[in-house]
Enzyme design. Sequence first.
Site, PDB file in Angstrom:
ATOM      1  N   ASP A   1      -1.896 -10.531  10.022  1.00  0.00           N
ATOM      2  CA  ASP A   1      -2.108  -9.299   9.255  1.00  0.00           C
ATOM      3  C   ASP A   1      -1.795  -8.150  10.194  1.00  0.00           C
ATOM      4  O   ASP A   1      -2.532  -7.906  11.159  1.00  0.00           O
ATOM      5  CB  ASP A   1      -3.563  -9.238   8.771  1.00  0.00           C
ATOM      6  CG  ASP A   1      -3.880  -7.979   7.979  1.00  0.00           C
ATOM      7  OD1 ASP A   1      -3.047  -7.034   7.978  1.00  0.00           O
ATOM      8  OD2 ASP A   1      -4.964  -7.909   7.383  1.00  0.00           O
TER       9      ASP A   1
ATOM     10  N   ASN B   1       9.152  -7.032   9.322  1.00  0.00           N
ATOM     11  CA  ASN B   1       9.529  -6.895   7.914  1.00  0.00           C
ATOM     12  C   ASN B   1       8.364  -6.440   7.029  1.00  0.00           C
ATOM     13  O   ASN B   1       8.595  -5.821   5.989  1.00  0.00           O
ATOM     14  CB  ASN B   1      10.066  -8.235   7.408  1.00  0.00           C
ATOM     15  CG  ASN B   1      10.261  -8.253   5.917  1.00  0.00           C
ATOM     16  OD1 ASN B   1      11.144  -7.599   5.379  1.00  0.00           O
ATOM     17  ND2 ASN B   1       9.419  -9.018   5.217  1.00  0.00           N
TER      18      ASN B   1
ATOM     19  N   TYR C   1       5.741   6.704   2.204  1.00  0.00           N
ATOM     20  CA  TYR C   1       6.694   5.628   2.482  1.00  0.00           C
ATOM     21  C   TYR C   1       7.885   6.142   3.291  1.00  0.00           C
ATOM     22  O   TYR C   1       8.236   5.574   4.331  1.00  0.00           O
ATOM     23  CB  TYR C   1       7.173   4.998   1.180  1.00  0.00           C
ATOM     24  CG  TYR C   1       8.174   3.886   1.406  1.00  0.00           C
ATOM     25  CD1 TYR C   1       7.755   2.628   1.830  1.00  0.00           C
ATOM     26  CD2 TYR C   1       9.544   4.100   1.219  1.00  0.00           C
ATOM     27  CE1 TYR C   1       8.667   1.611   2.057  1.00  0.00           C
ATOM     28  CE2 TYR C   1      10.461   3.086   1.445  1.00  0.00           C
ATOM     29  CZ  TYR C   1      10.016   1.854   1.869  1.00  0.00           C
ATOM     30  OH  TYR C   1      10.924   0.858   2.105  1.00  0.00           O
TER      31      TYR C   1
ATOM     32  N   LYS D   1       8.795   5.312   7.443  1.00  0.00           N
ATOM     33  CA  LYS D   1      10.020   4.659   7.878  1.00  0.00           C
ATOM     34  C   LYS D   1      10.808   5.560   8.839  1.00  0.00           C
ATOM     35  O   LYS D   1      11.486   5.056   9.749  1.00  0.00           O
ATOM     36  CB  LYS D   1      10.881   4.279   6.670  1.00  0.00           C
ATOM     37  CG  LYS D   1      10.259   3.216   5.771  1.00  0.00           C
ATOM     38  CD  LYS D   1      10.105   1.870   6.484  1.00  0.00           C
ATOM     39  CE  LYS D   1       9.666   0.769   5.541  1.00  0.00           C
ATOM     40  NZ  LYS D   1       9.558  -0.546   6.196  1.00  0.00           N
TER      41      LYS D   1
ATOM     42  N   THR E   1      12.644  -6.279  -5.423  1.00  0.00           N
ATOM     43  CA  THR E   1      11.483  -7.023  -4.930  1.00  0.00           C
ATOM     44  C   THR E   1      10.233  -6.459  -5.590  1.00  0.00           C
ATOM     45  O   THR E   1      10.286  -5.438  -6.278  1.00  0.00           O
ATOM     46  CB  THR E   1      11.337  -6.893  -3.398  1.00  0.00           C
ATOM     47  OG1 THR E   1      10.982  -5.534  -3.078  1.00  0.00           O
ATOM     48  CG2 THR E   1      12.626  -7.266  -2.680  1.00  0.00           C
TER      49      THR E   1
END
Length: 244
Positions: free
Chosen positions: A62, A89, A166, A170, A202
Amino acid sequence: MTAKKTVLITGANKGIGFETAKRLAELDYFVFIGSRNPENGLLAVKELNALGYKNVESIQIDVTNSESIKNAKVTLESKIQKLDVLINNAGITGEMPQNASSITLSNLRAVYDTNFFGLIEVTQHFLELLKKSDEPRIVNVSSDLASLSNHKNPEYPFYEAKVTAYCSSKTALNAFTVMLSHELKNETRFKINSVNPGFTATDLNHFTGTQTIEQGANAIVKYATIGNDGPTGGFFDDQGEIAW
């Protein structure tokens, strides 16, 4: 182990991570399927075994839990002498909407805990094993939504996708890629890059992506397996370099 190289992939029990695991197993890597949920990791291994891939194993990790990361390191050290590839990932999008003026700090922190802080902690813990490899590779799975150049370009197809937590997590991930690759620049064996899989269907985007899982894994596999003449400290998709 008879496989020529070893790889740890976080969040590899499904989606792009799973496809990447399958592709690297095909290339004779011994693949450690990193999964937050142990049962999901075992199911992923069972599925790969059924496809004929025996050079895979599940490892519980985790990325938001320091103890889990430490335990994963101890487990891996008991099984292998070196780690050749680390693919960071694991990632989340966070709760929506994410307008910059109103996003909650709890939402922001949750996304950064996985996408940024967790990635850094995992990388730091496994650097020792990576340094024992003759050709160590680190792939940080990023997004074209991390590109500040894209976000300033009205012609960018996803110009309106200003998803604060998000996107910025990144972007921060990309900064870490640059800083780490610079720090290890004298370790010429290291190749450390940020990679954009593209808008892949996804559960991260509720399967709204326009690319297949197979297409999404292409760039990750490419930069996980690049030769010693390959780039480091860059930001790429399967077509080439992306503007920061």
